[in-house]
Scaffold this motif. Structure first.
Motif, PDB file in Angstrom:
ATOM      1  N   PHE A  66       0.821  -1.202   0.000  1.00 56.66           N
ATOM      2  CA  PHE A  66       0.000   0.000   0.000  1.00 56.66           C
ATOM      3  C   PHE A  66       0.861   1.261   0.000  1.00 56.66           C
ATOM      4  O   PHE A  66       0.575   2.222  -0.712  1.00 56.66           O
ATOM      5  N   ARG A  67       1.944   1.244   0.775  1.00 51.90           N
ATOM      6  CA  ARG A  67       2.840   2.407   0.797  1.00 51.90           C
ATOM      7  C   ARG A  67       3.485   2.625  -0.566  1.00 51.90           C
ATOM      8  O   ARG A  67       3.653   3.759  -1.018  1.00 51.90           O
ATOM      9  N   GLU A  68       3.862   1.536  -1.225  1.00 48.67           N
ATOM     10  CA  GLU A  68       4.447   1.655  -2.555  1.00 48.67           C
ATOM     11  C   GLU A  68       3.422   2.199  -3.552  1.00 48.67           C
ATOM     12  O   GLU A  68       3.743   3.030  -4.401  1.00 48.67           O
ATOM     13  N   LEU A  69       2.185   1.765  -3.436  1.00 51.69           N
ATOM     14  CA  LEU A  69       1.118   2.255  -4.296  1.00 51.69           C
ATOM     15  C   LEU A  69       0.903   3.755  -4.108  1.00 51.69           C
ATOM     16  O   LEU A  69       0.772   4.503  -5.082  1.00 51.69           O
ATOM     17  N   VAL A  70       0.898   4.209  -2.868  1.00 52.59           N
ATOM     18  CA  VAL A  70       0.716   5.629  -2.581  1.00 52.59           C
ATOM     19  C   VAL A  70       1.878   6.446  -3.135  1.00 52.59           C
ATOM     20  O   VAL A  70       1.675   7.518  -3.713  1.00 52.59           O
ATOM     21  N   SER A  71       3.103   5.950  -3.008  1.00 53.79           N
ATOM     22  CA  SER A  71       4.247   6.684  -3.557  1.00 53.79           C
ATOM     23  C   SER A  71       4.205   6.699  -5.081  1.00 53.79           C
ATOM     24  O   SER A  71       4.615   7.678  -5.707  1.00 53.79           O
ATOM     25  N   ASP A  72       3.686   5.626  -5.693  1.00 54.87           N
ATOM     26  CA  ASP A  72       3.551   5.601  -7.147  1.00 54.87           C
ATOM     27  C   ASP A  72       2.505   6.599  -7.625  1.00 54.87           C
ATOM     28  O   ASP A  72       2.651   7.184  -8.700  1.00 54.87           O
ATOM     29  N   ILE A  73       1.467   6.807  -6.858  1.00 52.80           N
ATOM     30  CA  ILE A  73       0.445   7.781  -7.246  1.00 52.80           C
ATOM     31  C   ILE A  73       1.048   9.181  -7.272  1.00 52.80           C
ATOM     32  O   ILE A  73       0.785   9.962  -8.179  1.00 52.80           O
ATOM     33  N   GLY A  74       1.887   9.483  -6.311  1.00 51.13           N
ATOM     34  CA  GLY A  74       2.528  10.791  -6.271  1.00 51.13           C
ATOM     35  C   GLY A  74       3.502  11.013  -7.420  1.00 51.13           C
ATOM     36  O   GLY A  74       3.712  12.133  -7.856  1.00 51.13           O
ATOM     37  N   ASN A  75       4.095   9.950  -7.924  1.00 49.71           N
ATOM     38  CA  ASN A  75       5.072  10.036  -9.022  1.00 49.71           C
ATOM     39  C   ASN A  75       4.569   9.333 -10.274  1.00 49.71           C
ATOM     40  O   ASN A  75       5.360   8.824 -11.055  1.00 49.71           O
ATOM     41  N   TYR A  76       3.266   9.305 -10.467  1.00 46.76           N
ATOM     42  CA  TYR A  76       2.702   8.484 -11.540  1.00 46.76           C
ATOM     43  C   TYR A  76       3.203   8.895 -12.915  1.00 46.76           C
ATOM     44  O   TYR A  76       3.442   8.049 -13.768  1.00 46.76           O
ATOM     45  N   ASN A  77       3.387  10.195 -13.138  1.00 45.89           N
ATOM     46  CA  ASN A  77       3.856  10.633 -14.441  1.00 45.89           C
ATOM     47  C   ASN A  77       5.272  10.142 -14.741  1.00 45.89           C
ATOM     48  O   ASN A  77       5.678  10.105 -15.895  1.00 45.89           O
ATOM     49  N   LYS A  78       6.027   9.727 -13.729  1.00 51.29           N
ATOM     50  CA  LYS A  78       7.383   9.212 -13.933  1.00 51.29           C
ATOM     51  C   LYS A  78       7.407   7.689 -14.037  1.00 51.29           C
ATOM     52  O   LYS A  78       8.159   7.137 -14.827  1.00 51.29           O
ATOM     53  N   VAL A  79       6.600   6.998 -13.234  1.00 47.84           N
ATOM     54  CA  VAL A  79       6.688   5.541 -13.181  1.00 47.84           C
ATOM     55  C   VAL A  79       5.671   4.820 -14.055  1.00 47.84           C
ATOM     56  O   VAL A  79       5.776   3.619 -14.251  1.00 47.84           O
ATOM     57  N   CYS A  80       4.698   5.521 -14.621  1.00 44.87           N
ATOM     58  CA  CYS A  80       3.637   4.833 -15.358  1.00 44.87           C
ATOM     59  C   CYS A  80       4.161   4.152 -16.615  1.00 44.87           C
ATOM     60  O   CYS A  80       3.653   3.104 -17.014  1.00 44.87           O
ATOM     61  N   PHE A  81       5.188   4.692 -17.246  1.00 48.90           N
ATOM     62  CA  PHE A  81       5.692   4.116 -18.481  1.00 48.90           C
ATOM     63  C   PHE A  81       6.587   2.914 -18.236  1.00 48.90           C
ATOM     64  O   PHE A  81       6.616   1.983 -19.030  1.00 48.90           O
ATOM     65  N   THR A  82       7.335   2.917 -17.141  1.00 46.33           N
ATOM     66  CA  THR A  82       8.255   1.812 -16.866  1.00 46.33           C
ATOM     67  C   THR A  82       7.613   0.713 -16.037  1.00 46.33           C
ATOM     68  O   THR A  82       7.765  -0.464 -16.337  1.00 46.33           O
ATOM     69  N   LYS A  83       6.881   1.077 -15.015  1.00 44.12           N
ATOM     70  CA  LYS A  83       6.365   0.086 -14.073  1.00 44.12           C
ATOM     71  C   LYS A  83       5.014  -0.492 -14.483  1.00 44.12           C
ATOM     72  O   LYS A  83       4.738  -1.663 -14.255  1.00 44.12           O
ATOM     73  N   TYR A  84       4.158   0.334 -15.092  1.00 48.05           N
ATOM     74  CA  TYR A  84       2.801  -0.100 -15.387  1.00 48.05           C
ATOM     75  C   TYR A  84       2.536  -0.325 -16.866  1.00 48.05           C
ATOM     76  O   TYR A  84       1.428  -0.654 -17.255  1.00 48.05           O
ATOM     77  N   GLY A  85       3.523  -0.142 -17.711  1.00 46.76           N
ATOM     78  CA  GLY A  85       3.396  -0.487 -19.116  1.00 46.76           C
ATOM     79  C   GLY A  85       2.568   0.469 -19.964  1.00 46.76           C
ATOM     80  O   GLY A  85       2.134   0.102 -21.049  1.00 46.76           O
ATOM     81  N   HIS A  86       2.357   1.686 -19.508  1.00 47.86           N
ATOM     82  CA  HIS A  86       1.629   2.659 -20.325  1.00 47.86           C
ATOM     83  C   HIS A  86       2.542   3.175 -21.435  1.00 47.86           C
ATOM     84  O   HIS A  86       3.757   3.146 -21.319  1.00 47.86           O
ATOM     85  N   THR A  87       1.933   3.623 -22.520  1.00 48.89           N
ATOM     86  CA  THR A  87       2.701   4.202 -23.610  1.00 48.89           C
ATOM     87  C   THR A  87       2.229   5.628 -23.856  1.00 48.89           C
ATOM     88  O   THR A  87       1.049   5.936 -23.669  1.00 48.89           O
ATOM     89  N   LYS A  88       3.145   6.473 -24.279  1.00 48.72           N
ATOM     90  CA  LYS A  88       2.783   7.846 -24.611  1.00 48.72           C
ATOM     91  C   LYS A  88       2.009   7.827 -25.921  1.00 48.72           C
ATOM     92  O   LYS A  88       2.366   7.114 -26.861  1.00 48.72           O
ATOM     93  N   THR A  89       0.945   8.623 -25.983  1.00 47.78           N
ATOM     94  CA  THR A  89       0.131   8.669 -27.188  1.00 47.78           C
ATOM     95  C   THR A  89      -0.047  10.098 -27.657  1.00 47.78           C
ATOM     96  O   THR A  89      -0.075  11.039 -26.865  1.00 47.78           O
ATOM     97  N   ILE A  90      -0.162  10.231 -28.960  1.00 46.08           N
ATOM     98  CA  ILE A  90      -0.490  11.494 -29.596  1.00 46.08           C
ATOM     99  C   ILE A  90      -1.606  11.199 -30.584  1.00 46.08           C
ATOM    100  O   ILE A  90      -1.462  10.322 -31.442  1.00 46.08           O
ATOM    101  N   ALA A  91      -2.721  11.880 -30.467  1.00 44.14           N
ATOM    102  CA  ALA A  91      -3.892  11.673 -31.325  1.00 44.14           C
ATOM    103  C   ALA A  91      -4.317  10.209 -31.320  1.00 44.14           C
ATOM    104  O   ALA A  91      -4.592   9.615 -32.351  1.00 44.14           O
TER     105      ALA A  91
END
Length: 82
Positions: free
Chosen positions: A39-64
Motif C-alpha cells: 500500500f505504501r508503494e502504491l501511494v508513492s507511485d500515485i505521487g510520481n505516476y507521471n514518472k513511473v507509469c511508463f516503466t512500471k505499469y506499461g503505459h505508452t505515450k500517445t499522440i492523437a
C-alpha cells in the motif's frame, strides 16, 4: 495463534497476490486488503505516476490516440480539441 502466522482462510493481497498475515495487534486486520508495504508503494507511485507509469505499469505515450512511435512515422495526423 501468534501474530504473524499464516492462515489459509485469509485473503490475498490485492496488489501483489501473496497471502496476508493476521495482525492481531490492530483491530482492523480482518478488513485489510493489502500488505502495508504494498500500500505504501502504491501511494508513492500515485505521487510520481507521471514518472513511473511508463516503466512500471506499461503505459505508452500517445499522440492523437496513436502510440508516439507510430505518430513519429506518420506524415500527418489530426488533433481535435474538445
Amino acid at each position: 495463534m501468534p501474530s504473524g502466522t499464516y492462515n489459509d482462510n485469509l485473503p490475498n493481497c490485492g496488489i501483489c497476490g501473496r497471502k496476508l498475515r493476521p495482525l492481531y495487534k490492530n483491530p482492523d486486520w480482518a478488513n485489510r486488503k493489502y500488505h502495508i508495504a504494498c500500500f505504501r508503494e502504491l501511494v508513492s507511485d500515485i505521487g510520481n505516476y507521471n514518472k513511473v507509469c511508463f516503466t512500471k505499469y506499461g503505459h505508452t505515450k500517445t499522440i492523437a490516440n496513436m502510440p508516439i512511435n507510430e505518430a513519429k512515422k506518420a506524415k500527418s495526423f489530426t488533433v481535435q480539441f474538445e
